[in-house]
Write a protein that holds these residues in place. Structure first.
Motif, PDB file in Angstrom:
ATOM      1  N   GLY A  18      -2.665  -8.380   6.961  1.00  0.00           N
ATOM      2  CA  GLY A  18      -1.781  -7.473   6.243  1.00  0.00           C
ATOM      3  C   GLY A  18      -0.369  -7.443   6.782  1.00  0.00           C
ATOM      4  N   GLY A  19      -0.172  -8.003   7.974  1.00  0.00           N
ATOM      5  CA  GLY A  19       1.155  -8.005   8.570  1.00  0.00           C
ATOM      6  C   GLY A  19       2.185  -8.800   7.797  1.00  0.00           C
ATOM      7  N   ASN A  41      -7.388  -6.898  10.124  1.00  0.00           N
ATOM      8  CA  ASN A  41      -6.607  -6.254   9.076  1.00  0.00           C
ATOM      9  C   ASN A  41      -5.105  -6.303   9.333  1.00  0.00           C
ATOM     10  N   ILE A  42      -4.702  -5.980  10.555  1.00  0.00           N
ATOM     11  CA  ILE A  42      -3.277  -5.900  10.846  1.00  0.00           C
ATOM     12  C   ILE A  42      -2.638  -7.282  10.910  1.00  0.00           C
ATOM     13  N   TYR A  98      -3.458  -4.230   1.900  1.00  0.00           N
ATOM     14  CA  TYR A  98      -3.740  -3.839   3.288  1.00  0.00           C
ATOM     15  C   TYR A  98      -4.404  -2.471   3.364  1.00  0.00           C
ATOM     16  N   THR A  99      -3.708  -1.435   2.845  1.00  0.00           N
ATOM     17  CA  THR A  99      -4.228  -0.074   2.985  1.00  0.00           C
ATOM     18  C   THR A  99      -5.527   0.129   2.215  1.00  0.00           C
ATOM     19  N   LEU A 133      -7.956  -4.319   3.192  1.00  0.00           N
ATOM     20  CA  LEU A 133      -8.062  -4.979   4.491  1.00  0.00           C
ATOM     21  C   LEU A 133      -8.292  -4.006   5.642  1.00  0.00           C
ATOM     22  N   LYS A 134      -7.646  -2.868   5.603  1.00  0.00           N
ATOM     23  CA  LYS A 134      -7.737  -1.899   6.697  1.00  0.00           C
ATOM     24  C   LYS A 134      -9.172  -1.494   6.974  1.00  0.00           C
ATOM     25  N   ASN A 149       0.225   4.808   0.953  1.00  0.00           N
ATOM     26  CA  ASN A 149      -0.609   4.756   2.160  1.00  0.00           C
ATOM     27  C   ASN A 149      -1.177   6.132   2.495  1.00  0.00           C
ATOM     28  N   THR A 168       3.655  -7.967  15.093  1.00  0.00           N
ATOM     29  CA  THR A 168       2.842  -6.854  14.588  1.00  0.00           C
ATOM     30  C   THR A 168       1.521  -6.652  15.333  1.00  0.00           C
ATOM     31  N   TYR A 190       1.250  -4.293   1.006  1.00  0.00           N
ATOM     32  CA  TYR A 190       1.013  -3.266   2.026  1.00  0.00           C
ATOM     33  C   TYR A 190       0.199  -2.100   1.485  1.00  0.00           C
TER      34      TYR A 190
END
Length: 298
Positions: A143-144, A139-140, A128-129, A132-133, A61, A181, A124
């Motif tokens: 990605g959660g 995103n959260i 996500y990083t 999705l972010k 990350n 989250t 993650y």
């Protein structure tokens, strides 16, 4: 040159406070999975493997987010942002942690835990990083799933997911963290919205505004209160946990409701800080409730 010792820079890469909370939920998952004490080898090496994988994901990350970390006040002190560490050092560190994690889980725990942990790491650190972010204000939420996995990983470590109820009960714990989250992270995003806007990250307060985000936090907090009692509904926990969940959830709900018309700009951070206390305490109630019959001699 940074005055912070090199070992502290590497420790910073692992996001120790975040990972400690994740490992704690994995530990609770282990204890809830069995009627007595979990098997020592699987529990110890399972926690080590989960900790190493979580630390590896955190380091990745840092690596992927180094550009945005430099322009955000909250993250400008990170080792890559300050130049204390080079990208290749961080990459090697992350790979070593990830490989060590998989080796320990495969050799000393079980393959199911290794596969689930690897999927969580990729979810993650990469999905996500890396994507999705920067791709969606949800995103959260999406990605959660990866961040909510530790109780499942802990459960799998001591059971190999062999029992008929293992998946159902473990996924109840995952669901609690998954629903927790968004209100947790969006409270921080409200307070740091200018940072995210400057870094071109489409967090919900940036794309949809603060008012909309506050209502979303309230919605998810109401949902969380309902989800948090599911362990009782499915006979996984008893009335001690139910009382704790209702009290903790009611306080969280008050915070979310107050956030609609906050007394000051810093109230969002108070919501964020309480959300951390909430999750730790909720899982502690799960653990105490599980052991209460044994402690009372029944």
């Amino acid at each position: 040159m940074s005055a912070i010792p090199l070992w502290r820079q590497y420790l910073e890469l692992t996001k120790p406070r975040v990972v400690a909370l994740l490992v704690f939920t994995a530990l609770v998952g282990m204890f809830l999975a069995v009627p007595g004490l979990p098997p020592a080898r699987e529990a110890v090496f399972g926690l080590i493997g989960i900790w190493l994988a979580s630390s590896s994901a955190a380091a990745i990350n840092h690596l992927i987010d180094q550009r945005i970390d430099k322009v955000m006040a909250r993250t400008a002190h990170r080792p890559l942002a300050t130049g204390a560490l080079r990208p290749m050092q961080v990459l090697v560190f992350a790979v070593v942690l990830g490989v060590a994690s998989m080796a320990i889980l495969v050799a000393l725990v079980n393959t199911v835990t290794a596969l689930l942990t690897f999927a969580s790491l990729i979810g993650y650190a990469v999905v996500y990083t890396g994507y999705l972010k920067r791709a969606t204000p949800q995103n959260i939420v999406i990605g959660g799933v990866a961040g909510a996995a530790p109780p499942l990983l802990g459960w799998a470590a001591v059971t190999n997911m062999d029992g008929p109820w293992d998946w159902q009960h473990a996924l109840l714990l995952v669901l609690i963290i998954f629903v927790w989250t968004p209100p947790h992270f969006w409270a921080l995003a409200i307070f740091r919205r200018e940072d995210y806007a400057r870094a071109l990250i489409p967090m919900l307060p940036v794309t949809h505004g603060v008012t909309y985000t506050r209502w979303q936090i309230l919605f998810y907090t109401v949902l969380l209160l309902q989800v948090s009692i599911l362990p009782v509904v499915f006979a996984m926990s008893g009335f001690f946990y139910l009382g704790g969940a209702l009290v903790l959830g009611s306080v969280f709900l008050w915070y979310a409701w107050r956030l609609l018309d906050p007394p000051d700009e810093f109230f969002a951070m108070r919501v964020f800080n309480y959300s951390i206390i909430y999750l730790m305490a909720l899982f502690a109630f799960l653990l105490v409730d599980h052991w209460l019959p044994l402690l009372l001699g029944s």
